[in-house]
Design a protein around this motif. Structure first.
Motif, mmCIF file in Angstrom:
data_model
loop_
_atom_site.group_PDB
_atom_site.id
_atom_site.type_symbol
_atom_site.label_atom_id
_atom_site.label_comp_id
_atom_site.label_asym_id
_atom_site.label_seq_id
_atom_site.Cartn_x
_atom_site.Cartn_y
_atom_site.Cartn_z
ATOM 1 N N THR A 13 5.197 30.784 -24.302
ATOM 2 C CA THR A 13 3.568 29.711 -24.250
ATOM 3 C C THR A 13 2.398 30.640 -24.613
ATOM 4 O O THR A 13 2.571 31.312 -24.848
ATOM 5 C CB THR A 13 3.918 29.626 -22.740
ATOM 6 O OG1 THR A 13 4.289 30.285 -21.587
ATOM 7 C CG2 THR A 13 5.360 28.403 -22.660
ATOM 8 N N SER A 15 -1.297 29.475 -23.018
ATOM 9 C CA SER A 15 -1.833 29.024 -22.170
ATOM 10 C C SER A 15 -3.075 29.093 -21.455
ATOM 11 O O SER A 15 -3.982 30.121 -21.900
ATOM 12 C CB SER A 15 -1.015 28.935 -20.642
ATOM 13 O OG SER A 15 -0.656 29.899 -19.457
ATOM 14 N N ASP A 17 -6.671 27.562 -18.514
ATOM 15 C CA ASP A 17 -7.356 27.330 -18.102
ATOM 16 C C ASP A 17 -8.375 26.685 -18.116
ATOM 17 O O ASP A 17 -9.359 27.113 -17.784
ATOM 18 C CB ASP A 17 -7.367 27.663 -16.176
ATOM 19 C CG ASP A 17 -7.086 26.597 -15.610
ATOM 20 O OD1 ASP A 17 -7.752 25.501 -15.574
ATOM 21 O OD2 ASP A 17 -7.366 26.768 -14.250
ATOM 22 N N LYS A 43 -5.486 20.196 -20.778
ATOM 23 C CA LYS A 43 -5.389 20.134 -19.444
ATOM 24 C C LYS A 43 -5.600 18.360 -18.725
ATOM 25 O O LYS A 43 -6.032 17.935 -19.730
ATOM 26 C CB LYS A 43 -6.572 21.059 -19.132
ATOM 27 C CG LYS A 43 -6.803 20.897 -17.581
ATOM 28 C CD LYS A 43 -7.687 22.162 -17.206
ATOM 29 C CE LYS A 43 -8.009 21.725 -15.347
ATOM 30 N NZ LYS A 43 -8.464 23.153 -15.708
ATOM 31 N N PHE A 54 0.297 18.358 -16.746
ATOM 32 C CA PHE A 54 0.261 19.412 -16.966
ATOM 33 C C PHE A 54 -1.621 19.912 -16.770
ATOM 34 O O PHE A 54 -2.833 19.629 -16.726
ATOM 35 C CB PHE A 54 -0.224 19.898 -19.000
ATOM 36 C CG PHE A 54 1.022 19.621 -19.404
ATOM 37 C CD1 PHE A 54 1.858 20.737 -19.310
ATOM 38 C CD2 PHE A 54 1.279 18.414 -20.132
ATOM 39 C CE1 PHE A 54 3.038 20.556 -19.977
ATOM 40 C CE2 PHE A 54 2.807 18.530 -20.250
ATOM 41 C CZ PHE A 54 3.002 19.201 -20.755
ATOM 42 N N LYS A 56 -2.815 22.638 -16.978
ATOM 43 C CA LYS A 56 -3.856 23.941 -18.359
ATOM 44 C C LYS A 56 -3.174 23.701 -19.433
ATOM 45 O O LYS A 56 -2.610 22.951 -19.364
ATOM 46 C CB LYS A 56 -3.593 25.265 -17.518
ATOM 47 C CG LYS A 56 -1.864 25.564 -17.592
ATOM 48 C CD LYS A 56 -2.128 27.413 -17.394
ATOM 49 C CE LYS A 56 -2.522 27.654 -15.902
ATOM 50 N NZ LYS A 56 -2.058 28.909 -15.242
ATOM 51 N N CYS A 58 -1.288 23.802 -22.072
ATOM 52 C CA CYS A 58 -0.164 24.352 -22.684
ATOM 53 C C CYS A 58 0.465 24.220 -24.131
ATOM 54 O O CYS A 58 0.275 23.258 -24.162
ATOM 55 C CB CYS A 58 0.805 24.425 -22.111
ATOM 56 S SG CYS A 58 2.331 24.631 -22.181
ATOM 57 N N ARG A 60 3.269 25.512 -26.610
ATOM 58 C CA ARG A 60 5.164 26.009 -26.240
ATOM 59 C C ARG A 60 5.861 26.422 -27.812
ATOM 60 O O ARG A 60 5.633 25.108 -28.528
ATOM 61 C CB ARG A 60 5.919 24.851 -25.413
ATOM 62 C CG ARG A 60 7.285 25.157 -25.171
ATOM 63 C CD ARG A 60 8.028 24.220 -24.013
ATOM 64 N NE ARG A 60 9.571 25.062 -23.531
ATOM 65 C CZ ARG A 60 10.090 24.379 -24.386
ATOM 66 N NH1 ARG A 60 10.159 24.070 -25.270
ATOM 67 N NH2 ARG A 60 11.250 25.167 -24.312
#
Length: 292
Positions: A13, A15, A17, A43, A54, A56, A58, A60
């Protein structure tokens, strides 16, 4: 029927914020050039089933099942090599978190653990990647006894604990010679040329000597990352000595951890800890059990 299938799989992942667009990040850094399943969410976005929101951004990447159970080193080497070559992941700013995830579905109380050898730690450190373990103990699904009502039984509360320790190991030295390599550290003897000093038992045909330095944190109230950091603080002042020993082919240096944990459990090793393990020439070997 009860589930009897043990499985391990990996995913990766990225990620952050922020309120950036995940689609724009994927495009800007060419993350969609990787083969395999790719999913991404902004987000505060909901997933398609509207079951998860979610916290933040993400992104994947599905890596897939572990090809050789218990040893995913070569699989990750190859995947990260392609990742660096096909994408611009190395251009990501420091406020992105990159994480490698191992998910284990066990079939008994012993099915939870992993090993990060020093070569893999080097690659994770190079890209500032943290590591996460997610373990689940598959349970009965209730189909062994049709047309029945389960009898509720009071179960004792399981005891959770975990601890870690530094280990230095050699096959051709006794513990006195081994201790002289790191004379300032207060190491305890686990094995002296095949003999356990506590039980006085001797391992047949063994000349292995092992010294260890345990975490001083409480085993019931601290998690893996805290125990590792407790040990690293004691080792970092002797970084040059440890680096010299790392290049001695007769010496093995590692941090090991074990414990009895809840079902399910998640343990994270930060990118900073990965960096420190690499700098000290240490591998990491974790052997967890589900508390029952």
């Amino acid at each position: 029927m009860s589930q009897e299938r043990y499985s391990e799989y990996l995913y990766f992942t990225i990620s952050q914020d922020s309120n950036q667009s995940a689609q724009e990040i994927v495009t800007q850094y060419q993350l969609d050039q990787m083969q395999g399943e790719l999913n991404f969410w902004d987000k505060n976005q909901l997933n398609d089933e509207h079951t998860h929101k979610f916290e933040k951004i993400c992104i994947r990447f599905e890596i897939g099942d572990v090809e050789y159970l218990g040893d995913f080193s070569q699989q990750i080497f190859y995947w990260l090599h392609l990742f660096k070559r096909k994408t611009k992941v190395q251009s990501l700013s420091g406020d992105f978190t990159k994480s490698l995830h191992l998910v284990i579905h066990g079939t008994n109380s012993q099915n939870s653990g992993f090993h990060l050898n020093h070569q893999l730690i080097r690659v994770l450190n190079e890209l500032s990647i943290e590591f996460s373990l997610h373990s689940y103990w598959d349970a009965e699904d209730g189909q062994d006894f049709p047309f029945s009502t389960p009898v509720i039984q009071t179960q004792p509360t399981p005891k959770f604990d975990e601890y870690a320790y530094f280990e230095i190991r050699a096959d051709e030295l006794d513990t006195k010679e081994l201790q002289q390599l790191l004379p300032v550290l207060n190491l305890t003897t686990k094995l002296d040329q095949g003999k356990n000093p506590r039980s006085q038992r001797v391992l047949p045909n063994s000349t292995t000597s092992i010294l260890e330095l345990k975490s001083t944190l409480n085993a019931e109230h601290n998690v893996l990352e805290q125990h590792i950091q407790n040990i690293l603080k004691k080792l970092i002042p002797y970084q040059s000595e440890l680096q010299r020993l790392f290049f001695n082919g007769k010496i093995n240096l590692s941090i090991k951890a074990t414990g009895h944990l809840e079902n399910p459990h998640h343990r994270r090793i930060s990118a900073q800890t990965i960096q420190q393990l690499f700098a000290l020439g240490l591998s990491l070997d974790v052997d967890y059990y589900f508390a029952s």
